[in-house]
Each structure stands twice: as structure tokens, then as C-alpha cells.
Design a protein around this motif. Structure first.
Motif, mmCIF file in Angstrom:
data_model
loop_
_atom_site.group_PDB
_atom_site.id
_atom_site.type_symbol
_atom_site.label_atom_id
_atom_site.label_comp_id
_atom_site.label_asym_id
_atom_site.label_seq_id
_atom_site.Cartn_x
_atom_site.Cartn_y
_atom_site.Cartn_z
ATOM 1 N N GLU A 17 0.991 -1.303 0.017
ATOM 2 C CA GLU A 17 -0.015 0.099 -0.031
ATOM 3 C C GLU A 17 0.816 1.288 -0.032
ATOM 4 O O GLU A 17 0.500 2.353 -0.340
ATOM 5 N N THR A 18 2.071 1.102 0.585
ATOM 6 C CA THR A 18 2.837 2.491 0.730
ATOM 7 C C THR A 18 3.712 2.576 -0.566
ATOM 8 O O THR A 18 3.747 3.551 -1.148
ATOM 9 N N LEU A 19 4.165 1.386 -1.060
ATOM 10 C CA LEU A 19 5.341 1.693 -2.150
ATOM 11 C C LEU A 19 4.314 1.580 -3.326
ATOM 12 O O LEU A 19 4.889 2.117 -4.540
ATOM 13 N N GLY A 20 3.292 1.230 -3.395
ATOM 14 C CA GLY A 20 2.357 0.931 -4.399
ATOM 15 C C GLY A 20 1.262 2.077 -4.522
ATOM 16 O O GLY A 20 0.376 1.826 -5.261
ATOM 17 N N ALA A 21 1.324 3.227 -3.671
ATOM 18 C CA ALA A 21 0.359 4.215 -3.553
ATOM 19 C C ALA A 21 -0.093 4.800 -5.062
ATOM 20 O O ALA A 21 -1.213 5.301 -5.207
ATOM 21 N N GLU A 22 0.762 4.995 -5.935
ATOM 22 C CA GLU A 22 0.768 5.493 -7.120
ATOM 23 C C GLU A 22 -0.145 4.844 -8.048
ATOM 24 O O GLU A 22 -0.924 5.140 -8.546
ATOM 25 N N VAL A 23 0.098 3.587 -8.200
ATOM 26 C CA VAL A 23 -0.614 2.532 -8.956
ATOM 27 C C VAL A 23 -1.955 2.743 -8.255
ATOM 28 O O VAL A 23 -3.036 2.390 -8.895
ATOM 29 N N ILE A 24 -2.278 2.361 -6.952
ATOM 30 C CA ILE A 24 -3.422 2.451 -6.187
ATOM 31 C C ILE A 24 -4.386 3.788 -6.639
ATOM 32 O O ILE A 24 -5.771 3.495 -7.112
ATOM 33 N N ARG A 25 -3.704 4.889 -6.747
ATOM 34 C CA ARG A 25 -4.461 5.967 -7.101
ATOM 35 C C ARG A 25 -4.649 6.218 -8.516
ATOM 36 O O ARG A 25 -5.741 6.313 -8.976
ATOM 37 N N ARG A 26 -3.844 5.730 -9.456
ATOM 38 C CA ARG A 26 -3.966 5.827 -10.795
ATOM 39 C C ARG A 26 -5.186 4.854 -11.308
ATOM 40 O O ARG A 26 -5.871 5.043 -12.289
ATOM 41 N N ARG A 27 -5.310 3.619 -10.608
ATOM 42 C CA ARG A 27 -6.177 2.440 -10.826
ATOM 43 C C ARG A 27 -7.470 2.864 -10.249
ATOM 44 O O ARG A 27 -8.514 1.801 -10.359
ATOM 45 N N ASN A 28 -7.567 3.868 -9.603
ATOM 46 C CA ASN A 28 -8.869 4.432 -8.935
ATOM 47 C C ASN A 28 -9.240 3.370 -7.760
ATOM 48 O O ASN A 28 -10.553 2.991 -7.508
ATOM 49 N N LEU A 29 -8.276 3.003 -7.281
ATOM 50 C CA LEU A 29 -8.528 1.918 -5.733
ATOM 51 C C LEU A 29 -8.502 2.829 -4.709
ATOM 52 O O LEU A 29 -8.010 4.086 -4.533
ATOM 53 N N THR A 30 -9.264 2.405 -3.593
ATOM 54 C CA THR A 30 -9.189 3.182 -2.397
ATOM 55 C C THR A 30 -8.250 2.327 -1.499
ATOM 56 O O THR A 30 -7.412 3.171 -0.812
ATOM 57 N N PHE A 31 -7.947 1.087 -1.308
ATOM 58 C CA PHE A 31 -7.007 0.388 -0.670
ATOM 59 C C PHE A 31 -6.822 -0.965 -1.116
ATOM 60 O O PHE A 31 -7.707 -1.717 -1.976
ATOM 61 N N ILE A 32 -5.842 -1.628 -0.470
ATOM 62 C CA ILE A 32 -5.854 -2.927 -0.860
ATOM 63 C C ILE A 32 -5.814 -3.854 0.469
ATOM 64 O O ILE A 32 -4.905 -3.390 1.254
ATOM 65 N N GLN A 33 -6.577 -4.901 0.463
ATOM 66 C CA GLN A 33 -6.659 -5.487 1.700
ATOM 67 C C GLN A 33 -6.515 -6.959 1.646
ATOM 68 O O GLN A 33 -6.631 -7.801 0.584
ATOM 69 N N ILE A 34 -5.428 -7.575 2.523
ATOM 70 C CA ILE A 34 -4.807 -8.929 2.682
ATOM 71 C C ILE A 34 -5.744 -9.573 3.523
ATOM 72 O O ILE A 34 -5.782 -9.505 4.643
ATOM 73 N N CYS A 35 -6.578 -10.567 3.120
ATOM 74 C CA CYS A 35 -7.733 -11.225 4.132
ATOM 75 C C CYS A 35 -7.150 -12.523 4.352
ATOM 76 O O CYS A 35 -6.575 -13.309 3.520
ATOM 77 N N THR A 36 -7.058 -12.874 5.728
ATOM 78 C CA THR A 36 -6.718 -14.185 6.225
ATOM 79 C C THR A 36 -7.563 -15.148 5.634
ATOM 80 O O THR A 36 -8.923 -14.959 5.946
ATOM 81 N N LEU A 37 -7.304 -16.255 5.203
ATOM 82 C CA LEU A 37 -7.929 -17.486 4.857
ATOM 83 C C LEU A 37 -7.930 -18.438 6.095
ATOM 84 O O LEU A 37 -7.122 -18.902 6.649
ATOM 85 N N LEU A 38 -9.108 -18.858 6.663
ATOM 86 C CA LEU A 38 -9.334 -19.500 7.693
ATOM 87 C C LEU A 38 -10.005 -20.949 7.441
ATOM 88 O O LEU A 38 -10.762 -21.103 6.422
#
Length: 297
Positions: A140-161
Motif C-alpha cells: 500500500e505504501t510503495l504501490g500508492a501511485e498505482v492504487i491512485r492511478r487505478r482508482n482504488l481506495t486500498f488493498i486488503q490482505i484477508c486471512t483465509l481460515l
């Protein structure tokens, strides 16, 4: 080559964006392998110093290797702890000698990951420091520019249980306490308010983590609120541990999120320093990812 067992934890990568198709903007989730490929490629083009994250001036991590093919993204982080140079003890002779390592030097540790392009499955080598929150924070920190450019709000890593986690909670006769541990990480604007407050408290007292505890006032009737609460905090950035304490058939029962995570133990080839070999890990993780059922149909 010698082999050692290594553990790989399973996660799902979700790309969040604002859905504007209705009058009220709502949070929505999608998966797009092209965006994730673009993000990792841009991070890897950065100079090593730029793609290095440092923590408390005693530990650092950076993306050291990256490749992709039609089906997978595969990479390796290197990390190192530095700042100590205790004497070296010989295991057999019990003799001591000065450590030749400098205070600003640290031994490297390799941590591998693999992303399945078709559904966003993430397999991440178990590492107590380079864990899910740190992995998520890094992209999220180092990919902030791609996240903004691609109109994302954030990326979430979800734990699989595994299925037994929530089922074990449902089976409890009573719940006494829910413990949620929060570590100090960079705070995102859209994080849960309670998590943000806890992280601020951690900063104030110069601590590394803090626990949020929920006591059940009515232990039996309070059960209905346990599952929503656990699900609410499960993948919040900064949350590193969830423990539910209760009773089952009169006996004390402790249910830990970590114990229920989907994970794979596999033997991989290692070098003379017991570090996993790149080709061996890549082959093992591709085999696991290929055999696992798809996350998204």
C-alpha cells in the motif's frame, strides 16, 4: 540438497474501490491481476533504498526478487535485524569469541511469496516479523501511485481460515473474553476507529503492541455478538492476534485465530545457511496453488 520444512500461510487479496453506480457511493471489492502485476513491477523498478522499509532502526525489509508468468507472480523479500553484536558461542566447545559483525550489519533472511493470478490467492512464507500487516503495508505504501492511478481506495490482505474457527466459536456454551492485539503500524485513513485509537495509544507510551479486551456481560446471550465482532476486526490493518476465551461442556476453551489459519507445511531445499532455495520454493508454491480450489468463481 538438504531439505527443511517451511510453513506458508494462505490469504486472499482484495482490491477495494468506490462503486458509483448508485446514488450513494459504496465500498466494493474486485480482483484484477493486471493491476497487481503493475504494482509489483513498479515497486521492483525502484532503487533498493527506495523499496526498503525500516522499523525502529533495528530491522528492515525490501523486495529482492520478482518475476511473473501467465499464471503466477512470484517474489522474495530479504530482511535483516541489526544493532547487536553479542559474542559468538561455539556449540560443541562452548568457547566464546568476539562477533565480527558490525553494529549496522545484519544477517539476511529470505521470505517468499506467490500470487495466483486467476483468483488473488496469496501464499506467504511464515515470518514473525514479515507478517500479513507488514506485507499489506508494504504494497500500500510503495504501490500508492498505482492504487491512485487505478482508482482504488486500498488493498486488503484477508486471512483465509479453516472452517473450524468460526464453528468452534459457535459451539461454545459461554464466552468470557475476546482479546484483540494491535501492533504499531502506519495508520490508514479508512481504518477502524478503535484500531486507530489503540495505535495512537501505542505511540504515546512507546510500546510495540496493545490489547483490546471485550468482557461478556451476559455470557450466554452475548454469544450472538461474538462472530460479527471477530469478523469486523479479523483483517483490520494493525490487528495481529485474536483470541476468544470461553467454556465448552464446563471446560475452559481458548480459540486462537492463528491456530485456524489455512497454511501449508512443505519441505524445500535449503542452502548451507538453512535459507530456502529460490527454485525449490517456487516449484513447491506453484504446486500448492495449482491444487487449491479457486477462491473466486
Amino acid at each position: 540438497m538438504p531439505q527443511k520444512p517451511k510453513r506458508f500461510n494462505a490469504y486472499q487479496i482484495d482490491l477495494h474501490y468506490l462503486d458509483t453506480s448508485t446514488r450513494n457511493q459504496t465500498d466494493a471489492i474486485m480482483w484484477d491481476a493486471a493491476i497487481v502485476s503493475e504494482l509489483w513491477a513498479e515497486i521492483f523498478t525502484l532503487a533498493v533504498e527506495q523499496r526498503t522499509r525500516r522499523y525502529n532502526d533495528s530491522w528492515l525489509m525490501y523486495l529482492d526478487y520478482f518475476e511473473e508468468d501467465e499464471h503466477y507472480i512470484f517474489g522474495r523479500f530479504l530482511s535483516a535485524e541489526y544493532g547487536t553484536t553479542g559474542e559468538l558461542l561455539h556449540a560443541d566447545q562452548l568457547t566464546l569469541r568476539p562477533n565480527p559483525k558490525l553494529v549496522r550489519e545484519g544477517e539476511t533472511e529470505a521470505t517468499y511469496f506467490l500470487i495466483k493470478k486467476v483468483d488473488g490467492l496469496l501464499l506467504l512464507q511464515s515470518n514473525i516479523r514479515l507478517n500479513r500487516p507488514r506485507f499489506e503495508e508494504y504494497i500500500e505504501t510503495l504501490g500508492a501511485e498505482v492504487i491512485r492511478r487505478r482508482n482504488l481506495t486500498f488493498i486488503q490482505i484477508c486471512t483465509l481460515l479453516e472452517n473450524n474457527f468460526f464453528e468452534s466459536i459457535r459451539q461454545l456454551n459461554t464466552v468470557h473474553k475476546i482479546e484483540i492485539e494491535v501492533s504499531k503500524t502506519e495508520i490508514a485513513a479508512d481504518e477502524n476507529e478503535a484500531v486507530r485509537a489503540l495505535q495512537n495509544d501505542v505511540e504515546e507510551i512507546s510500546a510495540t503492541d496493545v490489547k483490546l479486551e471485550f468482557e461478556a456481560k451476559y455470557q450466554r446471550s452475548g454469544l450472538k455478538g461474538v462472530l460479527p465482532l471477530v469478523k469486523k476486526y479479523k483483517d483490520q490493518q494493525g490487528v495481529t492476534k485474536i483470541v476468544v476465551r470461553g467454556k465448552l461442556a464446563g471446560a475452559e476453551k481458548v480459540i486462537k485465530l492463528d491456530d485456524s489459519q489455512e497454511q501449508y507445511r512443505r519441505r524445500v531445499e535449503v542452502d548451507t545457511n538453512n535459507q530456502p532455495m529460490l527454485t525449490s520454493v517456487e516449484n513447491v508454491l506453484k504446486e500448492v496453488a495449482n491444487q487449491r480450489r479457486k477462491l473466486r468463481e
